[in-house]
Design an enzyme around this catalytic site. Structure first.
Site, PDB file in Angstrom:
ATOM      1  N   GLY A   5       8.612   1.056   3.274  1.00 45.55           N
ATOM      2  CA  GLY A   5       7.470   1.823   3.793  1.00 45.55           C
ATOM      3  C   GLY A   5       6.223   1.599   2.959  1.00 45.55           C
ATOM      4  O   GLY A   5       5.265   2.367   3.034  1.00 45.55           O
TER       5      GLY A   5
ATOM      6  N   ASP B  78      -2.226  -1.003   7.563  1.00 41.38           N
ATOM      7  CA  ASP B  78      -1.613  -1.758   6.472  1.00 41.38           C
ATOM      8  C   ASP B  78      -2.404  -3.022   6.137  1.00 41.38           C
ATOM      9  O   ASP B  78      -2.631  -3.353   4.971  1.00 41.38           O
ATOM     10  CB  ASP B  78      -0.162  -2.117   6.830  1.00 41.38           C
ATOM     11  CG  ASP B  78       0.671  -0.868   7.103  1.00 41.38           C
ATOM     12  OD1 ASP B  78       0.162   0.243   6.837  1.00 41.38           O
ATOM     13  OD2 ASP B  78       1.801  -1.004   7.574  1.00 41.38           O
TER      14      ASP B  78
ATOM     15  N   ASP C 241      -3.091   5.826  13.001  1.00 43.11           N
ATOM     16  CA  ASP C 241      -3.960   4.631  13.162  1.00 43.11           C
ATOM     17  C   ASP C 241      -3.967   4.118  14.602  1.00 43.11           C
ATOM     18  O   ASP C 241      -5.016   3.780  15.140  1.00 43.11           O
ATOM     19  CB  ASP C 241      -3.643   3.524  12.142  1.00 43.11           C
ATOM     20  CG  ASP C 241      -2.223   3.003  12.146  1.00 43.11           C
ATOM     21  OD1 ASP C 241      -1.350   3.581  12.842  1.00 43.11           O
ATOM     22  OD2 ASP C 241      -1.966   2.000  11.448  1.00 43.11           O
TER      23      ASP C 241
ATOM     24  N   ARG D   1       0.835  -1.208   0.000  1.00 32.37           N
ATOM     25  CA  ARG D   1       0.000   0.000   0.000  1.00 32.37           C
ATOM     26  C   ARG D   1       0.862   1.247   0.000  1.00 32.37           C
ATOM     27  O   ARG D   1       2.029   1.228   0.391  1.00 32.37           O
ATOM     28  CB  ARG D   1      -0.946   0.034   1.210  1.00 32.37           C
ATOM     29  CG  ARG D   1      -0.252   0.073   2.573  1.00 32.37           C
ATOM     30  CD  ARG D   1      -0.136   1.443   3.183  1.00 32.37           C
ATOM     31  NE  ARG D   1       0.692   1.451   4.390  1.00 32.37           N
ATOM     32  CZ  ARG D   1       1.969   1.763   4.411  1.00 32.37           C
ATOM     33  NH1 ARG D   1       2.602   2.091   3.310  1.00 32.37           N
ATOM     34  NH2 ARG D   1       2.657   1.745   5.550  1.00 32.37           N
TER      35      ARG D   1
ATOM     36  N   SER E 113       4.656  -1.362   3.018  1.00 37.27           N
ATOM     37  CA  SER E 113       3.926  -2.412   3.693  1.00 37.27           C
ATOM     38  C   SER E 113       4.138  -3.807   3.098  1.00 37.27           C
ATOM     39  O   SER E 113       3.177  -4.554   2.885  1.00 37.27           O
ATOM     40  CB  SER E 113       2.446  -2.037   3.648  1.00 37.27           C
ATOM     41  OG  SER E 113       1.781  -2.680   4.640  1.00 37.27           O
ATOM     42  N   SER E 114       5.404  -4.116   2.889  1.00 35.98           N
ATOM     43  CA  SER E 114       5.710  -5.466   2.385  1.00 35.98           C
ATOM     44  C   SER E 114       5.299  -6.519   3.418  1.00 35.98           C
ATOM     45  O   SER E 114       4.840  -7.609   3.048  1.00 35.98           O
ATOM     46  CB  SER E 114       7.197  -5.585   2.055  1.00 35.98           C
ATOM     47  OG  SER E 114       7.980  -5.140   3.145  1.00 35.98           O
TER      48      SER E 114
HETATM   49  C1  GAF Z   1       3.597   1.374   9.850  1.00 31.29           C
HETATM   50  C2  GAF Z   1       2.546   0.675  10.709  1.00 31.29           C
HETATM   51  F1  GAF Z   1       2.518  -0.667  10.441  1.00 31.29           F
HETATM   52  C3  GAF Z   1       1.154   1.274  10.470  1.00 31.29           C
HETATM   53  O1  GAF Z   1       0.226   0.697  11.333  1.00 31.29           O
HETATM   54  C4  GAF Z   1       1.184   2.791  10.652  1.00 31.29           C
HETATM   55  O2  GAF Z   1       1.252   3.135  12.011  1.00 31.29           O
HETATM   56  C5  GAF Z   1       2.333   3.411   9.857  1.00 31.29           C
HETATM   57  O3  GAF Z   1       3.574   2.769  10.130  1.00 31.29           O
HETATM   58  C6  GAF Z   1       2.491   4.885  10.142  1.00 31.29           C
HETATM   59  O4  GAF Z   1       1.374   5.581   9.722  1.00 31.29           O
HETATM   60  O5  GAF Z   1       3.361   1.135   8.500  1.00 31.29           O
END
Ligand code: GAF
Length: 390
Positions: free
Chosen positions: A131, A181, A40, A31, A133-134
């Site tokens: 960053g 994520d 979040d 993402r 989200s792998s």
């Molecule tokens: C990482 C975390 F996994 C997410 O939950 C979020 O907090 C993000 O950092 C920062 O916005 O990706």
């Protein structure tokens, strides 16, 4: 890289490794978060979209009493294969080495049904540690794979699936992440961004398919390690700030309340952390509204404010990210730019007029030669992949 290419690679590797064809497959996308960073886990809003890049898992049940996984997704310096006994009450899976396998083991341990022995291959086009989200894409892809391999006794909805994957990351990777994520990797929709209320868990899809607008991702290729101390320490600071203000979370704090309470903070760093979160939650909602109105100027301005707040108040940016954001903003036709994801390296995201995108890439690379740039559309969330007849 298109999912079908990754899928084909995974199938080929499976065939040569295990001398059979896989029977089931699932994929989960990475993402990019457009805005709403580090909000979040403060019950706030986030506004990500799923990438077209994804992790794919292919495999089949095995008659041996072990689970075997091969990955062609990891860096060359890490072990590519892992074997372990199936998860059971008597012998529950435990985190261990190699670390990438912990995401998988965590998903198995949190899967709402028995998981028998299997062989599997993992392949991914999501840049690692970028960053994007792998890790969540691996968790969600693996969960989706398991849903085909060993269907759960009761149907599981998207929220519970995302929450199980988040728990996997908490328990097995020791990363106290929020829900963003996993939610977007499960629930992403082609051509849409997703506004997520991380308190109520309600979501709203917003069209992200204007043909004149491009989402440009710039990887600084500086690697970050979120399971280090920085992420948990930011999370703790946020919780302590909320407590100091007598609130359940920073979502419940208005900007006026925060300003009035500034003198109560003996530690002004904590105040600045809270100021980022409170202002970012407001920005995120405003940005979603701006996008709904195709007001890209406002959206871009909010992105830049978000970056400045992450850099100065939350202190999760780094010189490389600041450089690529600054370079992007020097180009005519770039509406906004900011770091995306947890920070300390990784990628920036920019909203760019289509006709300016080549110019923007050229300018960023001229100023920061280590940058890798690519454009992306909003992709679909997790899905099974059907395997052609044997
Ligand atoms: C990482 C975390 F996994 C997410 O939950 C979020 O907090 C993000 O950092 C920062 O916005 O990706």
């Amino acid at each position: 890289m298109a999912v079908d290419i990754i899928f084909e690679r995974a199938c080929k590797t499976f065939q040569s490794k295990y001398q059979q064809k896989p029977t089931v497959a699932g994929c989960g996308p990475g993402r990019v978060n457009l805005i709403g960073e580090h909000t979040d886990y403060n019950d706030g809003f986030v506004f990500p979209m799923a990438l077209q890049d994804a992790t794919v898992v292919v495999g089949r049940l095995s008659a041996r009493n072990e689970c075997r996984i091969t990955t062609i997704a990891e860096r060359a310096d890490l072990p590519h294969e892992v074997e372990f006994l199936p998860h059971s009450k008597d012998q529950p899976l435990q985190p261990g080495k190699p670390s990438w396998a912990n995401y998988v083991k965590g998903v198995i341990a949190n899967y709402p049904g028995p998981v028998p022995s299997f062989d599997a291959v993992i392949a991914s086009s999501v840049p690692l540690g970028g960053g994007l989200s792998s890790s969540a894409s691996l968790e969600v892809a693996f969960f989706t794979f398991l849903q085909q391999l060993a269907p759960t006794p009761n149907p599981i909805d998207d929220k519970d699936k995302a929450l199980a994957c988040q728990k996997a990351e908490h328990d097995f990777a020791n990363m106290p992440c929020g829900i963003m994520d996993q939610f977007i990797s499960v629930m992403g929709k082609e051509g849409k961004a997703l506004l997520i209320d991380c308190r109520s868990l309600e979501t709203r899809l917003v069209a992200m398919n204007d043909p004149n607008i491009v989402v440009l991702i710039t990887n600084t290729n500086v690697h970050h390690e979120l399971t280090g101390s920085e992420y948990p320490s930011r999370r703790r600071q946020c919780e302590e700030s909320a407590k100091l203000l007598g609130k359940k979370s920073l979502r419940d704090v208005t900007m006026e309340e925060l300003k009035e309470a500034q003198s109560q903070f003996t530690d002004q760093e904590m105040y600045r952390r809270a100021r980022h979160v409170v202002s970012e939650i407001i920005r995120c909602e405003q940005a979603a509204r701006a996008l709904e109105n195709s007001d890209f100027e406002t959206f871009g301005t909010l992105m830049v404010q978000s970056h400045e707040s992450l850099r100065d108040d939350f202190e999760v940016s780094c010189p490389e990210l600041d450089t690529v954001v600054k370079l992007a903003m020097e180009v005519d036709g770039v509406y906004g730019s900011r770091m995306t994801g947890g920070g300390f390296g990784g990628c920036s995201v920019s909203l760019v007029e289509k006709k300016a995108v080549e110019r923007a890439i050229k300018h960023i690379k001229a100023g920061y030669s280590n940058a890798t740039c690519f454009t992306t559309l909003a992709g679909d969330g997790a899905r099974p992949i059907s395997i052609p007849d044997q």
